[in-house]
Design a protein around this motif. Structure first.
Motif, PDB file in Angstrom:
ATOM      1  N   ARG A 145       1.679  91.352  96.895  1.00 14.29           N
ATOM      2  CA  ARG A 145       3.111  91.032  96.873  1.00 14.29           C
ATOM      3  C   ARG A 145       3.767  91.237  95.527  1.00 14.29           C
ATOM      4  O   ARG A 145       4.969  91.284  95.407  1.00 14.29           O
ATOM      5  CB  ARG A 145       3.308  89.612  97.382  1.00 14.29           C
ATOM      6  N   ILE A 239       2.226  74.347 101.602  1.00 17.00           N
ATOM      7  CA  ILE A 239       2.673  75.428 100.695  1.00 17.00           C
ATOM      8  C   ILE A 239       2.549  76.814 101.314  1.00 17.00           C
ATOM      9  O   ILE A 239       2.821  77.811 100.654  1.00 17.00           O
ATOM     10  CB  ILE A 239       1.885  75.400  99.358  1.00 17.00           C
ATOM     11  N   ARG A 240       2.161  76.890 102.589  1.00 14.89           N
ATOM     12  CA  ARG A 240       1.877  78.208 103.169  1.00 14.89           C
ATOM     13  C   ARG A 240       3.108  79.123 103.182  1.00 14.89           C
ATOM     14  O   ARG A 240       2.975  80.339 103.146  1.00 14.89           O
ATOM     15  CB  ARG A 240       1.287  78.082 104.572  1.00 14.89           C
ATOM     16  N   ASN A 242       5.012  79.816 100.925  1.00 17.24           N
ATOM     17  CA  ASN A 242       5.008  80.635  99.708  1.00 17.24           C
ATOM     18  C   ASN A 242       4.229  81.923  99.911  1.00 17.24           C
ATOM     19  O   ASN A 242       4.428  82.898  99.198  1.00 17.24           O
ATOM     20  CB  ASN A 242       4.341  79.885  98.536  1.00 17.24           C
ATOM     21  N   PHE A 243       3.283  81.901 100.864  1.00 16.78           N
ATOM     22  CA  PHE A 243       2.408  83.053 101.068  1.00 16.78           C
ATOM     23  C   PHE A 243       2.913  83.991 102.166  1.00 16.78           C
ATOM     24  O   PHE A 243       2.328  85.033 102.391  1.00 16.78           O
ATOM     25  CB  PHE A 243       0.995  82.573 101.430  1.00 16.78           C
ATOM     26  N   LYS A 245       5.382  86.544 103.465  1.00 12.49           N
ATOM     27  CA  LYS A 245       6.383  87.446 102.893  1.00 12.49           C
ATOM     28  C   LYS A 245       7.705  87.400 103.649  1.00 12.49           C
ATOM     29  O   LYS A 245       8.772  87.436 103.059  1.00 12.49           O
ATOM     30  CB  LYS A 245       5.815  88.870 102.903  1.00 12.49           C
ATOM     31  N   ASP A 248      10.155  84.888 102.398  1.00 14.44           N
ATOM     32  CA  ASP A 248      10.481  84.864 100.963  1.00 14.44           C
ATOM     33  C   ASP A 248      11.910  84.427 100.676  1.00 14.44           C
ATOM     34  O   ASP A 248      12.159  83.661  99.759  1.00 14.44           O
ATOM     35  CB  ASP A 248      10.250  86.252 100.338  1.00 14.44           C
ATOM     36  N   ILE A 254       9.566  81.370  98.853  1.00 12.07           N
ATOM     37  CA  ILE A 254       9.283  81.337  97.423  1.00 12.07           C
ATOM     38  C   ILE A 254      10.499  81.720  96.569  1.00 12.07           C
ATOM     39  O   ILE A 254      10.696  81.193  95.474  1.00 12.07           O
ATOM     40  CB  ILE A 254       8.042  82.217  97.095  1.00 12.07           C
ATOM     41  N   PHE A 288       6.852  83.249  90.091  1.00 11.04           N
ATOM     42  CA  PHE A 288       6.214  83.538  91.381  1.00 11.04           C
ATOM     43  C   PHE A 288       4.766  83.057  91.359  1.00 11.04           C
ATOM     44  O   PHE A 288       4.300  82.342  92.238  1.00 11.04           O
ATOM     45  CB  PHE A 288       6.273  85.046  91.672  1.00 11.04           C
ATOM     46  N   ARG A 289       4.077  83.453  90.298  1.00 13.64           N
ATOM     47  CA  ARG A 289       2.663  83.074  90.190  1.00 13.64           C
ATOM     48  C   ARG A 289       2.515  81.572  89.906  1.00 13.64           C
ATOM     49  O   ARG A 289       1.651  80.912  90.466  1.00 13.64           O
ATOM     50  CB  ARG A 289       2.007  83.903  89.075  1.00 13.64           C
ATOM     51  N   THR A 292       3.443  79.764  93.390  1.00 12.67           N
ATOM     52  CA  THR A 292       2.583  80.074  94.542  1.00 12.67           C
ATOM     53  C   THR A 292       1.185  79.514  94.338  1.00 12.67           C
ATOM     54  O   THR A 292       0.578  78.975  95.260  1.00 12.67           O
ATOM     55  CB  THR A 292       2.477  81.606  94.752  1.00 12.67           C
TER      56      THR A 292
END
Length: 370
Positions: A145, A239-240, A242-243, A245, A248, A254, A288-289, A292
């Motif tokens: 991503r 938190i899923r 965030n994963f 796409k 988004d 995210i 982002f990092r 996530t």
């Protein structure tokens, strides 16, 4: 102030904070037994069974005439599922082998190998063996991503294990901690086909598993795999998004959270906010990092675990994470205000402050100044 490590208190608190254990202590032993039995069932159905089916179906010539065989195009075919799963497994395998490379822990053998799978009488196929036997027929190019292209080689383990000299091959009947993490992620992917496995999940499961597998209480430590699986599943439920796409840009995705880091910063330190805006440093470049992966790649593992004490204890579920990100920015404000784009990007992508207590204290100040 964080949870003391003594006496396995952290392991217990995390299990409660992640809604794995109820507050009612009397219910713990029956619930744990039920969940651990359920996990054994998952192992039998998703790891042992497919291996047996594969072995049985390949035994003799007459089996080829059975309805289910390796070339069966039917999407419901067990073989078809087996091959599809292998693609997910190869990605997981690549990621878990690199988990916390600066620590020997994940390469070491666990004191409690999974006897269900490593039973010498049955010789069930382990995931490691399955990876070694699997070769993808063509090169698969996958973009992750952040836009980085991963070229997956047609044969992921062309090299013999010895030439991967950083991974010593463990004797039969032993398994490394990374193999346990691989199993947890593989079963999660099988049970959650909508999201399956996304790169980065290995960074979320790593600190959980490490914490449970180093529990001083051996009765709990023995079940680190099952307990990690359920705590990871509960954490991912929160938190899923965030994963995923496709989410988004939605309110639970995210992008919204990254923008929230900047809007909070604008509220707390408008000068710094304007400077980052002026240099066109978007939150995607670093936040982002941070968001996530719950900061698991920015700090050393013991510090990540300390940050997670505070994140899991946040009753507003990860609102505190936004304040921690904000605190990280304001603590290096002088350098950011002086730096140019290149220097600032370097600061944000390789964060210079390692004292997490300072960061958490600052985040708490920001929270109290609302």
């Amino acid at each position: 102030t964080g949870i003391p490590f003594d006496g396995g208190l952290r392991c217990l608190c995390w299990k409660i904070l992640l809604n794995y254990l109820p507050l009612e202590k009397a219910l713990w032993s029956s619930l744990l037994k039920k969940q651990r039995d359920l996990y054994s069932q998952f192992l039998k159905e998703m790891i042992i069974q497919p291996g047996i089916a594969k072995a049985n179906l390949g035994v003799s010539r007459e089996d080829v005439t059975l309805e289910d065989h390796p070339l069966n195009p039917n999407p419901d075919s067990r073989w078809n599922t087996y091959f599809k799963d292998n693609e997910v497994l190869l990605q997981i395998d690549k990621d878990v082998r690199r988990l916390y490379p600066d620590m020997a822990f994940f390469q070491r053998p666990t004191d409690y190998p999974c006897l269900l799978i490593l039973d010498p009488q049955n010789e069930f196929e382990t995931l490691r063996k399955r990876v070694e036997q699997t070769t993808l027929k063509s090169q698969t190019v996958a973009r992750n991503r952040s836009g980085v292209t991963n070229v997956r080689p047609s044969s992921p383990l062309k090299t013999t294990p010895n030439s991967l000299n950083e991974y010593e091959v463990l004797p039969n009947g032993c398994e490394a901690h990374w193999e346990v993490v691989e199993r947890i992620l593989f079963i999660y992917a099988k049970l959650n086909p909508g999201i399956a496995y996304v790169q980065g999940m290995n960074e979320i499961v790593g600190p959980l598993y490490y914490t449970f597998a180093t529990d001083p209480n051996s009765e709990w430590k023995e079940h680190a795999e099952a307990d990690t699986f359920f705590c990871f599943t509960n954490l991912m439920a929160e938190i899923r998004d965030n994963f995923i796409k496709s989410l988004d840009d939605s309110q639970c995705g995210i992008t919204y959270k990254m923008e929230k880091v900047y809007s909070t910063l604008k509220e707390k330190d408008v000068e710094l906010y304007l400077k980052l805006q002026e240099q066109n440093i978007k939150p995607q470049f670093f936040a982002f990092r941070w968001l996530t992966l719950l900061l698991s790649q920015e700090f050393l593992l013991p510090d990540v675990i300390r940050i997670w004490d505070s994140l899991f204890a946040d009753d507003k579920r990860f609102d505190f994470l936004l304040l921690v990100c904000c605190a990280m920015l304001t603590l290096i404000r002088d350098q950011l205000l002086e730096g140019d784009f290149t220097l600032n990007m370097r600061l944000l992508q390789d964060y210079p402050i390692s004292d997490v207590h300072l960061i958490l204290k600052k985040a708490k100040e920001l929270q109290d100044s609302k």
